[in-house]
Each structure stands twice: as structure tokens, then as C-alpha cells.
Design an enzyme around this catalytic site. Structure first.
Site, PDB file in Angstrom:
ATOM      1  N   HIS A  89       0.829  -1.246  -0.076  1.00 53.13           N
ATOM      2  CA  HIS A  89       0.049  -0.105   0.028  1.00 53.13           C
ATOM      3  C   HIS A  89       0.846   1.228  -0.087  1.00 53.13           C
ATOM      4  O   HIS A  89       2.005   1.165   0.653  1.00 53.13           O
ATOM      5  CB  HIS A  89      -1.049  -0.023   1.087  1.00 53.13           C
ATOM      6  CG  HIS A  89      -2.168   1.007   0.912  1.00 53.13           C
ATOM      7  ND1 HIS A  89      -1.816   2.432   1.475  1.00 53.13           N
ATOM      8  CD2 HIS A  89      -3.370   0.762   0.665  1.00 53.13           C
ATOM      9  CE1 HIS A  89      -2.880   2.891   1.117  1.00 53.13           C
ATOM     10  NE2 HIS A  89      -3.768   2.280   0.784  1.00 53.13           N
ATOM     11  N   GLU A 158      -3.809   1.788  -7.617  1.00 59.81           N
ATOM     12  CA  GLU A 158      -4.412   2.638  -6.655  1.00 59.81           C
ATOM     13  C   GLU A 158      -3.523   3.970  -6.978  1.00 59.81           C
ATOM     14  O   GLU A 158      -2.508   4.223  -6.195  1.00 59.81           O
ATOM     15  CB  GLU A 158      -4.297   2.532  -5.190  1.00 59.81           C
ATOM     16  CG  GLU A 158      -5.007   1.319  -4.392  1.00 59.81           C
ATOM     17  CD  GLU A 158      -5.606   1.639  -3.237  1.00 59.81           C
ATOM     18  OE1 GLU A 158      -6.697   1.478  -2.869  1.00 59.81           O
ATOM     19  OE2 GLU A 158      -4.555   1.136  -2.524  1.00 59.81           O
TER      20      GLU A 158
HETATM   21  C1  PEP Z   1      -6.959   3.367  -0.055  1.00 59.98           C
HETATM   22  O1  PEP Z   1      -6.148   3.716   0.718  1.00 59.98           O
HETATM   23  O2  PEP Z   1      -6.900   1.993  -0.303  1.00 59.98           O
HETATM   24  C2  PEP Z   1      -8.102   3.832  -0.717  1.00 59.98           C
HETATM   25  C3  PEP Z   1      -8.462   3.316  -1.444  1.00 59.98           C
HETATM   26  O3  PEP Z   1      -8.501   4.923   0.023  1.00 59.98           O
HETATM   27  P1  PEP Z   1      -9.644   5.839  -0.232  1.00 59.98           P
HETATM   28  O4  PEP Z   1     -10.844   5.040  -0.631  1.00 59.98           O
HETATM   29  O5  PEP Z   1     -10.211   6.639   0.899  1.00 59.98           O
HETATM   30  O6  PEP Z   1      -9.202   6.719  -1.410  1.00 59.98           O
END
Ligand code: PEP
Length: 230
Positions: A89, A158
């Protein structure tokens, strides 16, 4: 679809228990093919069993046990019967300083344990602004040392600039990036970054999106269920 909730450093043992009980009551309505993962804080694990929900850890150290102050290893996780983990992450890479070498070591260790691994990759805004080639070069560098053929692997794309900012990547950006990733990794591919009730329809409609990893909108059962039952 896969719906994965990352609580980060939110919720207590008590509030997680209440959350999971509330969620469980609704999940009989979910499509059988949908899968739900919840990653609560480590302290909240070990007091809930469910057929509909897979609980996992947000982090662990790649050892059985030993002198690693502040960390938990396999001996502790086994007691909690945890078999799923988030690795890579961006908050762990950027805030906690995890290198690709450490991330890869964690991956290899928990692969050996047969864990389901949600492996996160993502680029900064600076890289995104350089265009898709720079984005892909960066994302592929985050597969260094990672066995992308592992059978219990799920990848979460992400973009860092979309995490917790309220600004999701656009449908075009997600489509283009996921399509390029799908040429490299043949595993379920999640999108994460400001997923919420208002954008789940358009994001889940993208063919190369197999699920979502959710932070903010997962913290209340109501907002998480809006996603699951969109
Ligand atoms: C995350 O940190 O994995 C994430 C997707 O956070 P958010 O949905 O708050 O953007």
C-alpha cells in the site's frame, strides 16, 4: 466483483465487531460470486467468523517470530486464523518507508504461507502528469521481485493522488491503465482511490475492473453497502 475495505488506523475492536455484525446481516443478499474482504486494525482481529467476509491484515512482518519490536509475524497471525494480507500500500511505502525490496520479501514470505495477497501499486501525480508510458514504467517497477503468477494474488491499482482525496481517477484513466496492466498480469485487478456511492456504477462498469479497494467509504457499513449493492 471483489469489494475490499481498508480501515487503516480507524475503528476499535468494539466498533469493528459492531460493523461486522451489521454487515453480516445484510450480506445474505449479495450475489454469490461477489467477495468481501475487510482489513481492520490488527487489534480488532480474532473475534469474528463469517462465511461471507474474509478478514485480513493491513501489514505484517515476514518472519515466523523473533526480535522485531512492534511487528507481528506468522506465529501471531496463525492464532488469529488470518490468511489474507495487503502488501505494498502506498501509505506503507511512502509514510512508513517500505522499499520495494522489503515489499517483495513480504510478498515471498506470505506467498509461501499460502495467503491471499492484495498487492497494491500506484503512481504519484507527478508521474501521472507525464503520461501513460511513465505511469506504466512506474507500475511495472513495482512488480520487481513479485511473482505475478501466484495463484492467490489480487492486484490493486491505486493512483496515490486519488487516495483519500475525493478525486477518483477518470473512467478513461482507469480503463487505459487497467487494460495495459491486464496485458502483464493475469489476475483479478481492483481499482482503489476515492471509490464511493457516487462513482461505483461507472467504475464497476469498466470491463477490466474486477473489484474495488476502498478506504474512506468503507468506514461506515451504510456507505460500504452502497458499493456492494450498487
Ligand atoms: C486506500 O487507501 O486503499 C483507498 C482506496 O482509500 P480511499 O478510498 O479513502 O481513497
Amino acid at each position: 466483483m471483489i469489494y475490499a475495505a481498508n480501515f487503516k488506523t480507524n475503528h476499535t475492536r468494539q466498533s469493528t465487531k459492531e460493523y461486522l455484525s451489521k454487515l453480516e446481516l445484510q450480506l445474505f443478499k449479495k450475489k454469490p460470486e461477489d467477495k468481501i474482504y475487510i482489513f481492520p486494525p490488527l487489534t480488532a482481529l480474532g473475534n469474528f467468523n463469517s462465511r461471507n467476509i474474509t478478514l485480513g491484515v493491513q501489514n505484517a512482518y515476514p518472519v515466523e517470530k523473533g526480535a522485531y519490536t512492534g511487528e507481528v509475524g506468522m506465529e501471531q497471525l496463525a492464532e488469529l486464523r488470518v490468511k489474507a494480507i495487503l502488501i505494498g500500500h502506498s501509505e506503507r511505502r511512502d509514510i512508513l518507508g517500505e522499499s520495494q525490496e522489503l515489499v517483495a520479501r513480504k510478498f515471498a514470505f506470505f506467498k509461501k504461507q499460502g495467503f491471499e495477497i492484495i498487492y497494491c501499486i500506484g503512481e504519484s501525480l507527478e508521474i501521472r502528469e507525464q503520461g501513460i508510458d511513465a505511469v506504466m514504467e512506474h507500475l511495472l517497477s513495482q512488480f520487481e521481485g513479485i511473482d505475478i503468477t501466484y495463484k492467490n494474488l489480487i492486484v490493486a491499482y491505486e493512483p496515490i493522488w486519488a487516495i483519500g482525496t475525493g478525486r477518483s481517477a477518470t473512467v478513461e484513466e482507469i480503463t487505459q491503465t487497467h487494460n495495459a496492466l491486464k496485458k502483464v498480469v493475469d489476475v483479478p485487478l481492483l481499482y482503489g482511490g476515492s471509490v464511493k456511492g457516487a462513482n461505483i456504477d461507472e467504475i464497476s462498469a469498466i470491463k477490466s475492473v474486477d473489484g474495488v479497494l476502498v478506504g474512506g467509504a468503507s468506514l461506515k457499513t451504510e456507505t460500504f453497502l452502497e458499493l456492494v449493492f450498487h
